[in-house]
Scaffold this motif. Sequence first.
Motif, short mmCIF file in Angstrom:
data_model
loop_
_atom_site.label_atom_id
_atom_site.label_comp_id
_atom_site.label_asym_id
_atom_site.label_seq_id
_atom_site.Cartn_x
_atom_site.Cartn_y
_atom_site.Cartn_z
N ILE A 94 0.84 -1.21 0.00
CA ILE A 94 0.00 0.00 0.00
C ILE A 94 0.87 1.25 0.00
O ILE A 94 0.63 2.20 -0.77
N LEU A 95 1.89 1.28 0.85
CA LEU A 95 2.76 2.44 0.89
C LEU A 95 3.51 2.63 -0.43
O LEU A 95 3.65 3.75 -0.92
N GLN A 96 3.96 1.52 -1.02
CA GLN A 96 4.65 1.63 -2.31
C GLN A 96 3.70 2.12 -3.39
O GLN A 96 4.07 2.93 -4.25
N ALA A 97 2.46 1.64 -3.35
CA ALA A 97 1.46 2.09 -4.33
C ALA A 97 1.20 3.59 -4.20
O ALA A 97 1.03 4.29 -5.21
N PHE A 105 -1.67 -1.72 -5.66
CA PHE A 105 -2.81 -1.78 -4.74
C PHE A 105 -3.48 -3.15 -4.82
O PHE A 105 -3.90 -3.71 -3.80
N GLN A 106 -3.60 -3.68 -6.03
CA GLN A 106 -4.19 -5.01 -6.18
C GLN A 106 -3.32 -6.07 -5.53
O GLN A 106 -3.83 -7.02 -4.91
N ASP A 107 -2.00 -5.92 -5.64
CA ASP A 107 -1.09 -6.83 -4.92
C ASP A 107 -1.34 -6.75 -3.42
O ASP A 107 -1.29 -7.77 -2.71
N ALA A 108 -1.60 -5.53 -2.94
CA ALA A 108 -1.88 -5.35 -1.51
C ALA A 108 -3.16 -6.08 -1.11
O ALA A 108 -3.22 -6.71 -0.05
N VAL A 109 -4.18 -5.99 -1.96
CA VAL A 109 -5.44 -6.69 -1.69
C VAL A 109 -5.20 -8.20 -1.61
O VAL A 109 -5.68 -8.87 -0.69
N ASP A 110 -4.45 -8.72 -2.57
CA ASP A 110 -4.17 -10.16 -2.59
C ASP A 110 -3.38 -10.60 -1.36
O ASP A 110 -3.67 -11.63 -0.75
N LEU A 135 -5.61 -9.94 6.74
CA LEU A 135 -5.73 -8.54 7.13
C LEU A 135 -6.83 -7.88 6.29
O LEU A 135 -6.58 -7.10 5.38
N THR A 136 -8.07 -8.22 6.61
CA THR A 136 -9.18 -7.77 5.78
C THR A 136 -9.34 -6.26 5.78
O THR A 136 -9.83 -5.68 4.79
N SER A 137 -8.96 -5.60 6.86
CA SER A 137 -9.08 -4.14 6.90
C SER A 137 -8.22 -3.49 5.81
O SER A 137 -8.58 -2.45 5.25
N LEU A 138 -7.10 -4.12 5.49
CA LEU A 138 -6.22 -3.56 4.46
C LEU A 138 -6.77 -3.82 3.06
O LEU A 138 -6.47 -3.07 2.13
N MET A 139 -7.57 -4.87 2.90
CA MET A 139 -8.25 -5.08 1.63
C MET A 139 -9.17 -3.91 1.33
O MET A 139 -9.22 -3.40 0.21
N ARG A 140 -9.90 -3.46 2.36
CA ARG A 140 -10.81 -2.33 2.19
C ARG A 140 -10.04 -1.06 1.85
O ARG A 140 -10.40 -0.32 0.94
N LEU A 141 -8.99 -0.84 2.61
CA LEU A 141 -8.22 0.39 2.43
C LEU A 141 -7.57 0.44 1.06
O LEU A 141 -7.62 1.48 0.37
N ALA A 142 -6.97 -0.66 0.62
CA ALA A 142 -6.29 -0.69 -0.67
C ALA A 142 -7.28 -0.46 -1.81
O ALA A 142 -7.00 0.27 -2.77
N SER A 143 -8.46 -1.08 -1.74
CA SER A 143 -9.47 -0.90 -2.78
C SER A 143 -9.95 0.54 -2.84
O SER A 143 -10.12 1.12 -3.92
N GLU A 144 -10.16 1.12 -1.68
CA GLU A 144 -10.63 2.51 -1.63
C GLU A 144 -9.59 3.48 -2.17
O GLU A 144 -9.91 4.40 -2.92
#
Length: 269
Positions: A158-161, A177-182, A189-198
């Motif tokens: 996420i930070l790199q994105a 960001f998609q790599d972060a979701v995966d 870490l489902t909270s980070l899935m939300r954050l990365a998608s947003e």
Amino acid sequence: MRTFHKVMEAHRQTNAIHYLLPTFQFALNMIRGTEKPGRISGKLFDEEEFLNVQAVDNLSAKVTMKVCKLIQACYTGEYEVGARVASDAPNWPTETFSPFIRTFICLYTGVCNAAITHTNESLRSCKRQRLAIVKKNLRQAKRHVRFSEGRYDAVLHILQAEIYGIRGRTRTAVATFQDAVDCARAEGLTSLMRLASERAAALLSKVGRWKEAKMHLEKAADAYQCWGADAKVEKLLLRLKELDQEHPTFSSSFQFMPVNMRSGFAKAA
């Protein structure tokens, strides 16, 4: 949380209550919203009262409240608030938090500062300054991750994105960001899935890729709905409706299900 709170009150464990209440209030604000944007404030906890009356000499409790405020600012889109709170982070006692917590402080600090660059793009000096902050937090997060239990590649992605996004490398940023979701899905870490998608949706909207932005917003809204964060879902739905009206070639199909019709962390409230 309620049970823990009652037990701590019964045993007069003041410090534990000071740590619990801002965390619990943050969760409630994500479910029900707050009348005081930018603050950890509500029925259970009010930061002004806390800072002025309670635990005046308890630095650790104050810092815990600030961390909760930083997290809330990041998830509610109050990025200026989050950046201001995080600017004081160098003065926080490092022994207060584990490497795990410090990793996430770096994450939310970086996201808030990166988001500001997209709203203040005309200020080049601001952009350079914020980019430096995000890069610094990525370096620090990499160090903290080495001493944390488990893998937190999603944080680093996420930070790199965000860095790619600030530099205008939109395609690479969205892919990261998609790599972060995966990674977040694999790491639980489902909270980070939300954050990365947003954050991916925000970046795509900025460059006019509306269809992809809507798709990522739907993913974020669905993930927040599963979490029980109704106030956040409603905010994302408003944004989806705005995009549908402005760019109707791809209409959103997301269906909002109120919290009383499903399970989620909101039931704990």
